[in-house]
Design a protein around this motif. Sequence first.
Motif, PDB file in Angstrom:
ATOM      1  N   ARG A 110       0.819  -1.207   0.000  1.00 45.70           N
ATOM      2  CA  ARG A 110       0.000   0.000   0.000  1.00 45.70           C
ATOM      3  C   ARG A 110       0.855   1.258   0.000  1.00 45.70           C
ATOM      4  N   VAL A 111       1.938   1.265   0.782  1.00 50.26           N
ATOM      5  CA  VAL A 111       2.840   2.415   0.800  1.00 50.26           C
ATOM      6  C   VAL A 111       3.431   2.642  -0.585  1.00 50.26           C
ATOM      7  N   SER A 112       3.816   1.562  -1.261  1.00 49.06           N
ATOM      8  CA  SER A 112       4.370   1.685  -2.604  1.00 49.06           C
ATOM      9  C   SER A 112       3.341   2.258  -3.576  1.00 49.06           C
ATOM     10  N   GLU A 113       2.091   1.809  -3.460  1.00 51.41           N
ATOM     11  CA  GLU A 113       1.025   2.306  -4.339  1.00 51.41           C
ATOM     12  C   GLU A 113       0.724   3.784  -4.085  1.00 51.41           C
ATOM     13  N   VAL A 114       0.657   4.159  -2.809  1.00 53.38           N
ATOM     14  CA  VAL A 114       0.205   5.508  -2.442  1.00 53.38           C
ATOM     15  C   VAL A 114       1.332   6.526  -2.516  1.00 53.38           C
ATOM     16  N   PHE A 115       2.533   6.155  -2.048  1.00 55.24           N
ATOM     17  CA  PHE A 115       3.627   7.110  -1.924  1.00 55.24           C
ATOM     18  C   PHE A 115       4.767   6.886  -2.913  1.00 55.24           C
ATOM     19  N   ALA A 116       4.741   5.787  -3.674  1.00 55.17           N
ATOM     20  CA  ALA A 116       5.807   5.467  -4.637  1.00 55.17           C
ATOM     21  C   ALA A 116       7.156   5.273  -3.957  1.00 55.17           C
ATOM     22  N   VAL A 117       7.130   4.757  -2.729  1.00 52.28           N
ATOM     23  CA  VAL A 117       8.335   4.401  -1.969  1.00 52.28           C
ATOM     24  C   VAL A 117       8.202   2.941  -1.566  1.00 52.28           C
ATOM     25  N   ASP A 118       9.190   2.129  -1.920  1.00 48.76           N
ATOM     26  CA  ASP A 118       9.089   0.681  -1.703  1.00 48.76           C
ATOM     27  C   ASP A 118      10.229   0.222  -0.794  1.00 48.76           C
ATOM     28  N   ILE A 119       9.919   0.008   0.489  1.00 50.49           N
ATOM     29  CA  ILE A 119      10.907  -0.425   1.472  1.00 50.49           C
ATOM     30  C   ILE A 119      10.457  -1.750   2.059  1.00 50.49           C
ATOM     31  N   HIS A 120      11.290  -2.766   1.968  1.00 50.78           N
ATOM     32  CA  HIS A 120      10.936  -4.065   2.543  1.00 50.78           C
ATOM     33  C   HIS A 120      10.807  -3.921   4.056  1.00 50.78           C
ATOM     34  N   PRO A 121       9.784  -4.532   4.665  1.00 51.52           N
ATOM     35  CA  PRO A 121       9.577  -4.359   6.109  1.00 51.52           C
ATOM     36  C   PRO A 121      10.693  -4.895   6.988  1.00 51.52           C
ATOM     37  N   ALA A 122      11.571  -5.731   6.457  1.00 50.38           N
ATOM     38  CA  ALA A 122      12.680  -6.251   7.261  1.00 50.38           C
ATOM     39  C   ALA A 122      13.812  -5.244   7.420  1.00 50.38           C
ATOM     40  N   VAL A 123      13.827  -4.186   6.620  1.00 49.55           N
ATOM     41  CA  VAL A 123      14.949  -3.239   6.613  1.00 49.55           C
ATOM     42  C   VAL A 123      15.034  -2.493   7.943  1.00 49.55           C
ATOM     43  N   SER A 124      16.241  -2.416   8.482  1.00 49.26           N
ATOM     44  CA  SER A 124      16.498  -1.637   9.694  1.00 49.26           C
ATOM     45  C   SER A 124      16.902  -0.223   9.306  1.00 49.26           C
ATOM     46  N   ILE A 125      16.180   0.784   9.836  1.00 47.05           N
ATOM     47  CA  ILE A 125      16.452   2.181   9.514  1.00 47.05           C
ATOM     48  C   ILE A 125      16.596   2.965  10.811  1.00 47.05           C
ATOM     49  N   GLY A 126      17.642   3.777  10.897  1.00 47.62           N
ATOM     50  CA  GLY A 126      17.910   4.559  12.092  1.00 47.62           C
ATOM     51  C   GLY A 126      17.033   5.792  12.214  1.00 47.62           C
ATOM     52  N   ARG A 127      17.440   6.706  13.077  1.00 47.53           N
ATOM     53  CA  ARG A 127      16.677   7.924  13.358  1.00 47.53           C
ATOM     54  C   ARG A 127      17.260   9.121  12.623  1.00 47.53           C
ATOM     55  N   GLY A 128      16.440  10.177  12.512  1.00 45.07           N
ATOM     56  CA  GLY A 128      16.902  11.376  11.842  1.00 45.07           C
ATOM     57  C   GLY A 128      17.147  11.165  10.368  1.00 45.07           C
ATOM     58  N   VAL A 129      16.282  10.365   9.720  1.00 47.66           N
ATOM     59  CA  VAL A 129      16.442  10.017   8.306  1.00 47.66           C
ATOM     60  C   VAL A 129      15.501  10.882   7.469  1.00 47.66           C
ATOM     61  N   LEU A 130      16.032  11.451   6.410  1.00 44.43           N
ATOM     62  CA  LEU A 130      15.266  12.249   5.458  1.00 44.43           C
ATOM     63  C   LEU A 130      15.143  11.480   4.150  1.00 44.43           C
ATOM     64  N   ILE A 131      13.906  11.212   3.735  1.00 46.77           N
ATOM     65  CA  ILE A 131      13.641  10.703   2.385  1.00 46.77           C
ATOM     66  C   ILE A 131      12.979  11.854   1.640  1.00 46.77           C
ATOM     67  N   ASP A 132      13.770  12.570   0.849  1.00 45.76           N
ATOM     68  CA  ASP A 132      13.317  13.806   0.217  1.00 45.76           C
ATOM     69  C   ASP A 132      12.611  13.491  -1.096  1.00 45.76           C
ATOM     70  N   HIS A 133      11.430  14.011  -1.267  1.00 49.05           N
ATOM     71  CA  HIS A 133      10.552  13.758  -2.414  1.00 49.05           C
ATOM     72  C   HIS A 133      10.032  12.313  -2.380  1.00 49.05           C
ATOM     73  N   GLY A 134      10.924  11.354  -2.333  1.00 44.44           N
ATOM     74  CA  GLY A 134      10.521   9.974  -2.101  1.00 44.44           C
ATOM     75  C   GLY A 134      10.257   9.158  -3.343  1.00 44.44           C
ATOM     76  N   THR A 135       9.747   9.754  -4.396  1.00 47.77           N
ATOM     77  CA  THR A 135       9.326   8.997  -5.566  1.00 47.77           C
ATOM     78  C   THR A 135      10.453   8.110  -6.089  1.00 47.77           C
ATOM     79  N   GLY A 136      10.163   6.827  -6.222  1.00 51.20           N
ATOM     80  CA  GLY A 136      11.098   5.892  -6.825  1.00 51.20           C
ATOM     81  C   GLY A 136      12.151   5.326  -5.899  1.00 51.20           C
ATOM     82  N   VAL A 137      12.075   5.616  -4.600  1.00 50.31           N
ATOM     83  CA  VAL A 137      13.035   5.032  -3.660  1.00 50.31           C
ATOM     84  C   VAL A 137      12.688   3.558  -3.442  1.00 50.31           C
ATOM     85  N   VAL A 138      13.694   2.689  -3.575  1.00 43.55           N
ATOM     86  CA  VAL A 138      13.532   1.244  -3.380  1.00 43.55           C
ATOM     87  C   VAL A 138      14.651   0.763  -2.463  1.00 43.55           C
ATOM     88  N   ILE A 139      14.281   0.073  -1.376  1.00 39.34           N
ATOM     89  CA  ILE A 139      15.264  -0.439  -0.422  1.00 39.34           C
ATOM     90  C   ILE A 139      14.971  -1.908  -0.172  1.00 39.34           C
TER      91      ILE A 139
END
Length: 290
Positions: free
Chosen positions: A157-186
Amino acid sequence: MGRIVTPARFAQAPANHAGFETDSDRERAALWARLRTEAEAVADGDPLLRGFIHIVVLSHDGFASALGGHLARKLGDWYIPAERLADITEQAHAGDPGIVAAAVADLTAIVTRDPAADGLLTPFLYFKGFHALQWHRVAHWLWAQGRRDLPHFLQSRVSEVFAVDIHPAVSIGRGVLIDHGTGVVIGETAVVGDDVSILQGVTLGGTGKEHGDRHPKVRDGVLLAAGAKVLGNIEVGRHAKVGAGSVVLKPVPPGATVAGVPARVVGWLTSGQAPAVEMDMSLPEPEYTI
């Protein structure tokens, strides 16, 4: 995880903090007070937005409640309506208070680094990179509980709505900026550290169909400029910078600036500030010889 650094213009917290015990609580209270102040100004200044602002911000008694409700309304559909999604965010926030603390750090990172953010309210309401990242934090919490199907649903749903595709297993720290977001794949086994900035079109991917640990490890303070592709189980060292459109296939040393296809080292960190915070996308001038 590092302590959140709040910009001076948002650092004034309400006078009474007797009920708060941690720096994180105080920072959240200060941010919430400023967010409400900005929301009240918009509601007073534009009658057409008054109802929207009331529902999203002013009807809530705290940052976590407002964030969860807004995220839920953004993602709700016929399959899982917003009310049920709000319950999920509430469970995640209660199960891991660090999720809300990370959201505070992420929102602070936006107003610190993004010149398009003229305050807290605009990115909170409208920046889809921020929304996608906060949904990922909820999905990652569910994944850590051993649940698999619901996190995959949220990822989709996040990929459909926001065009950002992050696998739920990914570990992400704090203070992270995803600017614009379109097309980000992790990809699934990637790791993203604290205080990282990721621009549109960035891919943290694998190099083929191998299984196991196969995605990049991005360390603290890294800047990944627009369209950068980092492929394979390689490390992008602390305070490194990856130039726009680059394809990174080998490890990047700490403090290095890399660019090109394939990427190569074109410079080194010269200031004391992390590239992710400095947000300087420029590259060193090439040296020409005749």
